[in-house]
Design an enzyme around this catalytic site. Sequence first.
Site, PDB file in Angstrom:
ATOM      1  N   HIS A 133      -7.654  -5.303   9.981  1.00 34.51           N
ATOM      2  CA  HIS A 133      -7.361  -4.948   8.585  1.00 34.51           C
ATOM      3  C   HIS A 133      -6.035  -5.571   8.133  1.00 34.51           C
ATOM      4  CE1 HIS A 133      -5.311  -0.941   9.907  1.00 34.51           C
ATOM      5  NE2 HIS A 133      -4.357  -1.762   9.540  1.00 34.51           N
ATOM      6  N   ASN A 176      -8.252  -3.741  14.157  1.00 34.32           N
ATOM      7  CA  ASN A 176      -9.603  -4.128  13.716  1.00 34.32           C
ATOM      8  C   ASN A 176      -9.553  -5.264  12.692  1.00 34.32           C
ATOM      9  OD1 ASN A 176      -8.583  -2.863  11.483  1.00 34.32           O
ATOM     10  ND2 ASN A 176     -10.166  -1.293  11.335  1.00 34.32           N
ATOM     11  N   ASP A 204       0.808  -1.216   0.000  1.00 33.16           N
ATOM     12  CA  ASP A 204       0.000   0.000   0.000  1.00 33.16           C
ATOM     13  C   ASP A 204       0.846   1.273   0.000  1.00 33.16           C
ATOM     14  OD1 ASP A 204       0.862  -0.590   2.581  1.00 33.16           O
ATOM     15  OD2 ASP A 204      -1.133  -0.965   3.373  1.00 33.16           O
ATOM     16  N   GLU A 234     -10.108  -2.297   5.154  1.00 37.00           N
ATOM     17  CA  GLU A 234     -10.828  -2.119   6.410  1.00 37.00           C
ATOM     18  C   GLU A 234     -12.059  -3.043   6.434  1.00 37.00           C
ATOM     19  OE1 GLU A 234      -9.459  -0.458   8.630  1.00 37.00           O
ATOM     20  OE2 GLU A 234      -8.381   1.259   7.817  1.00 37.00           O
TER      21      GLU A 234
END
Length: 249
Positions: free
Chosen positions: A138, A136, A67, A143
Amino acid sequence: MKIVSAANKEEMSRKAAQIILDLIHVKPSAILGLATGSTPEGTYRFLADDRRKNGTDYQKVRTVNLDEYAGLKPEDPNSYHAYMESHFFRYVNIPSNQHFLPNGTADSLDEGCKAYDRLIERLGGVDLQLLGIGRNGHIGFNEPGTPFDAGTHVVKLTESTRQANARFFGSIQEVPEKAITMGIGTILRSKAILLLASGPSKAEAIAKLLSATAPDTDFPASALLRHPNVTVIADTDAMSLANTKAGSL
Ligand code: F6R
């Protein structure tokens, strides 16, 4: 999914580096999928040490990163281009035209995303994809809610991810609102996946991943249940809430 325990972050990093080195030794032209963030820093340090001591040759290695922030130029110190340069690329001999990251400043980010997936395909696919995990769940910047078949795409970062990454910037206001990430579909096309987790802040995510029985888009890392060759290396703190027993390498 193979679960490997490590006493601490140092040991996690050493074991991860060894897996990468083993791959390069059997396949000098390996395509490495790389990650940024705090988690892989030690792994890159072990690889840099190994390069200095043993001269492992990266001449034929090619790398693709997961990313990049949208809007940051490669020379911006907070860009993932800059992170990779300072943590890894400067220490090994991968020719600079053989490392690839998504282009955060392309005229059309969407076109850039499609081109990135085509590039990965042209390279012959990722041999080993390194991943961290968000609190979370990810992976990359995928997400909760991201479809599992998505290719590389532009994402709006959640507040919690921007908060978590603000430590690398002067303030949360400076954290970009968007990023480009390999999609979960792209990640799942990798031949092997190595997910690392260290520290108590990852304990809940690791417990959830190791107890997951079916992929669920609310918890992106559970997509890895669909992949036949995943290794998770987690240190004692990251494993502290998991019931699964980990093996050693
Ligand atoms: C980094 C990435 C992210 C991180 C994750 C964990 O390229 O894609 O998914 O792996 O946010 O970050 P750290 O390692 O900083 O806890």
